[in-house]
Structure formats: structure tokens, C-alpha cells
Design a protein around this motif. Structure first.
Motif, PDB file in Angstrom:
ATOM      1  N   GLN A 148      61.705 -38.781  62.761  1.00 49.84           N
ATOM      2  CA  GLN A 148      61.770 -37.317  62.932  1.00 49.84           C
ATOM      3  C   GLN A 148      60.511 -36.776  63.612  1.00 49.84           C
ATOM      4  O   GLN A 148      60.006 -35.713  63.260  1.00 49.84           O
ATOM      5  CB  GLN A 148      61.967 -36.654  61.580  1.00 49.84           C
ATOM      6  N   TRP A 150      59.978 -35.570  66.598  1.00 52.88           N
ATOM      7  CA  TRP A 150      60.089 -34.363  67.429  1.00 52.88           C
ATOM      8  C   TRP A 150      59.868 -33.119  66.579  1.00 52.88           C
ATOM      9  O   TRP A 150      59.130 -32.208  66.966  1.00 52.88           O
ATOM     10  CB  TRP A 150      61.443 -34.349  68.131  1.00 52.88           C
ATOM     11  N   THR A 151      60.471 -33.072  65.396  1.00 53.14           N
ATOM     12  CA  THR A 151      60.283 -31.911  64.507  1.00 53.14           C
ATOM     13  C   THR A 151      58.808 -31.786  64.133  1.00 53.14           C
ATOM     14  O   THR A 151      58.229 -30.689  64.143  1.00 53.14           O
ATOM     15  CB  THR A 151      61.126 -32.090  63.224  1.00 53.14           C
ATOM     16  N   THR A 300      63.894 -27.506  63.726  1.00 54.68           N
ATOM     17  CA  THR A 300      63.852 -28.422  64.866  1.00 54.68           C
ATOM     18  C   THR A 300      64.453 -27.718  66.079  1.00 54.68           C
ATOM     19  O   THR A 300      65.617 -27.333  66.050  1.00 54.68           O
ATOM     20  CB  THR A 300      64.690 -29.677  64.574  1.00 54.68           C
ATOM     21  N   GLN A 307      62.070 -32.469  73.814  1.00 55.00           N
ATOM     22  CA  GLN A 307      62.390 -33.650  73.020  1.00 55.00           C
ATOM     23  C   GLN A 307      62.229 -34.920  73.847  1.00 55.00           C
ATOM     24  O   GLN A 307      61.717 -35.923  73.371  1.00 55.00           O
ATOM     25  CB  GLN A 307      63.826 -33.531  72.504  1.00 55.00           C
TER      26      GLN A 307
END
Ligand SMILES: NC(=O)c1ccc[n+]([C@@H]2O[C@H](COP(=O)([O-])OP(=O)(O)OC[C@H]3O[C@@H](n4cnc5c(N)ncnc54)[C@H](OP(=O)(O)O)[C@@H]3O)[C@@H](O)[C@H]2O)c1
Length: 356
Positions: A148, A150-151, A300, A307
């Protein structure tokens, strides 16, 4: 006269007829257990014109399912789960058949492509071609596409605005998001990175394997005192996946002008006495005012370019060893309900994935 050779089989001819999926079998009182889920056989779906059929290889086992089972939260991107519904969530798999429009020249993913999508918890998924993110083959093990990062990257760069030398506190620092956030804070130049956990065993691994400078442990004495020791100069940035007493203690330890990125709410989501859809906490707003603190919630972002830029950086950092993807693999669909129960109970380190 010899007959003409039979046509070459299309990939879909080699597919089995039966798939399997995990469904919610009963509503729990308190935290869901493995018995509240069932693994059932179902037909392999036929992809519609704009869909592709994906054979899942990995899917993510994650705590937000508790919130969806509890009825969901208004405005959240995922619908609540009802008894009988298959679970869903991030997955990585291989396209094994394409619908008529999806397979058009220049169209969506092709047979053989590895893709990321959100119909996990089943062996085969018919996924809208537009909802599949092709993965390429830059990573030897595609499981890392379930990280995870990108978040975490978004929250630390655009909300927390981490600057060189900052002291960053990551609550839930051994979890799926938190284990990435702690490492990314370091990549961004943080001078000191402090993590939070509820487990002394994980605390040791966090310093040894994830590079945290110090770790505070929920339940091992007042968090305010632990934070004062772990970050004597105070906190500049807080990446918060927990809320509750950790958020309250972080506020007390924050420096003037600190930035808080509120990303998750595990304290309410996984509290046995609540239903997972609220995370109440009492904060002293005087501290916010006099210290000019910013508290900002964030989700997100659906931003393909951002991304994809992050993914390139992630792949480079994984290859160079600058970053790792901490994860726990669980083998087979049958083991998935137990893995989910264990995630709700905080048994695992990093991201938990089921491998099919
Ligand atoms: N904003 C967004 O777009 C976004 C995206 C993804 C996820 N989220 C949210 O971010 C949070 C973290 O998600 P994740 O997938 O990374 O989960 P996670 O941290 O991997 O969740 C499991 C961990 O939660 C901790 N935990 C268990 N019970 C707890 C309790 N009562 N109080 C506090 N912590 C407890 C345990 O860690 P320890 O043993 O270390 O305490 C456990 O290992 C979740 O609330 C999720 O919904 C938000």
C-alpha cells in the motif's frame, strides 16, 4: 482426403468450470471469526463484452472488511457487506480470457497479462477491463503490487509534507500501510522515525527490519511518557492509522506547526466492543490551537499518473534494497477466513496476502 486440422483451442477452453470464493456467512457480535465466513464453490464467471476473466494469484487480507461487515461508513468507496456476499479487495492475477469488446485491438489487457484489481477473495473474477491495472514484469514476484505504498507516499508527501530532518511518528507502524509509511518517511529524508504497535514482539522487528529509530507500545505504560523518550524534540509529522489513545498522545508530543495525516482508524475499526464503523476519540483542542497543528484526513487518490510515478520509484527502491515489502503469506483459499480473523486480532506483521 485428409480432414482439415481442428482449430487451436482458445485459452478459455482450458479453464475449469468451478471456481471458489469466500463469502460472509453470518453477522458476528464482536470481532468476526473464521466461522463467520465460508468457502463455497461457484461457476467460473463468463466475462461480459467489456470484461476480462482473471485467475487470481494473490489477494489482500485487510482490516477494513470489519467496517464493511459492520454496515460501512457513508462516503467510503466500498459498499457494506451483507450475509451471502463474496468478500472483495485488492488482488493480483493473470488474465485468462477476454470479452469481445475488451479483446478488441488496442483494447484492455490481453490474455497472459498480470493485472491488479479489486475482486479478490475468489479464484476467478470477471473484472471490467477498465478496472484492471496492468503490472508489467518489472518485479520478479508480483505479490509486491499489493503493497500500500501509494497511499502512504501520498499522505506523507502531500498531507504530512515530510521535510529533511523531520521527526515522524507512524501509528500502526508494523501494519500494512504503516510498515510502508515508516520506510517511506526515511526515503523522504526524515531524521527520526518512531513507530507505534500493540505488540512488544513486533516492536523488536520494527527496529531490526524496518529501520524505526524507536517504537512505542500500546499497553506498555503511558504513551505520552514513551513518546517523550522516543522523540525528545517532539513530532513534526504524524501518519496515523489508529486514532484513539495513540492520536491523543501524538497530539501531546507534537511540535508547533506539526502536520497530522489521518489515514486510518484501527482503534475503532478493530475494537471488539464497537461495530467497526466509528472511532471516537477525545482530543484537547487547545493543543491544536496553540501549537498551530494541522489535522487532515486523507484517502487513496485515484490518480493514475501519480500512482504510476510512485510504482516506478517503488520498483527501483525494492530492487536497490532501499525498501522492503514486509508481508505474511498464507497458502490457499481454505486458510483465508482464519487469516482474516488473525488480521482482526493483530497476529501478523506487514501486509497479509493469501496465495492461491
Ligand atoms: N485512507 C485510505 O485511503 C486508507 C487506505 C487503506 C487503509 N486505510 C485504513 O488504514 C488503517 C490501516 O490499514 P492497514 O491495511 O494498514 O491495516 P493493518 O495496520 O495491517 O491492520 C492490522 C493491525 O492493526 C493493529 N490493531 C489491531 N487491533 C488494534 C486496536 N484495537 N487498536 C489499534 N490497532 C490495532 C495490529 O497491529 P499492532 O499489533 O502493531 O498494534 C494489526 O496487526 C485501517 O483503518 C484502514 O481502513 C485507509
Amino acid at each position: 482426403m485428409p480432414s482439415s486440422p481442428p482449430p487451436l483451442p482458445s485459452p478459455s477452453l482450458a479453464l475449469p468450470r468451478v471456481s471458489r470464493e469466500v463469502r460472509l456467512a453470518a453477522l458476528p457480535a464482536g470481532l468476526p471469526q473464521a466461522a463467520h465466513f465460508e468457502v463455497v464453490e461457484t461457476s467460473v464467471p463468463v466475462p461480459g463484452p467489456d470484461e476480462v476473466l482473471v485467475r487470481n494469484r494473490y489477494f489482500h487480507v485487510f482490516p477494513a472488511l470489519r467496517t464493511l461487515i459492520g454496515g460501512g461508513v457513508e462516503g467510503a468507496p466500498f459498499p457494506p457487506l451483507r450475509v451471502g456476499d463474496p468478500l472483495f479487495g485488492a488482488a493480483v492475477g493473470e488474465v485468462v480470457a477476454v470479452g469481445a469488446a475488451a479483446g478488441a485491438p488496442g483494447g484492455g489487457p490481453h490474455v497472459g497479462d498480470m493485472v491488479h484489481h479489486y475482486l479478490g477473495w475468489r479464484a476467478y473474477a470477471a473484472v471490467p477491463a477498465a478496472a484492471c491495472r496492468p503490472l508489467g514484469d518489472a518485479l520478479p514476484d508480483p505479490v509486491a503490487h499489493l503493497a500500500q505504498g501509494w497511499t502512504a507516499w501520498h499522505a506523507l508527501t502531500r498531507v504530512g509534507d515530510v521535510r529533511t530532518g523531520d521527526t515522524v511518528f507512524v501509528t500502526g507502524g508494523a501494519g500494512s500501510l504503516g510498515s510502508m509509511a515508516g520506510q517511506i518517511a526515511r526515503l523522504l529524508g526524515a531524521g527520526r522515525v518512531v513507530g507505534g504497535t500493540g505488540s512488544p514482539g513486533k516492536a523488536e522487528r520494527m527496529t531490526a527490519e524496518l529501520g524505526y529509530d524507536a517504537v512505542v507500545v500500546r499497553g506498555a505504560g503511558p504513551l505520552s511518557e514513551q513518546l517523550a523518550q522516543a522523540a525528545p524534540g517532539g513530532l513534526d509529522v504524524v501518519f496515523d492509522t489508529v486514532g484513539g489513545e495513540e492520536l491523543r498522545a501524538a497530539l501531546g508530543a507534537a511540535r508547533t506547526g506539526a502536520r497530522f495525516a489521518l489515514v486510518g482508524a484501527l482503534s475503532g475499526q478493530l475494537a471488539p466492543e464497537l461495530d467497526g464503523t466509528s472511532a471516537p476519540v477525545e482530543l484537547d483542542t487547545f493543543a491544536l490551537i496553540v501549537k498551530n497543528i494541522t489535522l487532515r484526513g486523507t484517502t487513496t487518490p485515484d490518480e493514475p499518473q501519480g500512482q504510476s510515478d510512485w510504482n516506478e520509484r517503488f520498483i527501483r527502491s525494492l530492487r536497490s534494497g532501499e525498501i522492503t515489502f514486509p508481508h505474511t503469506r498464507v497458502a490457499g483459499m481454505e486458510a483465508a477466513p482464519r487469516a482474516l480473523e488473525e488480521v482482526f486480532r493483530g497476529r501478523h506483521f506487514g501486509t497479509v496476502v493469501v496465495e492461491l
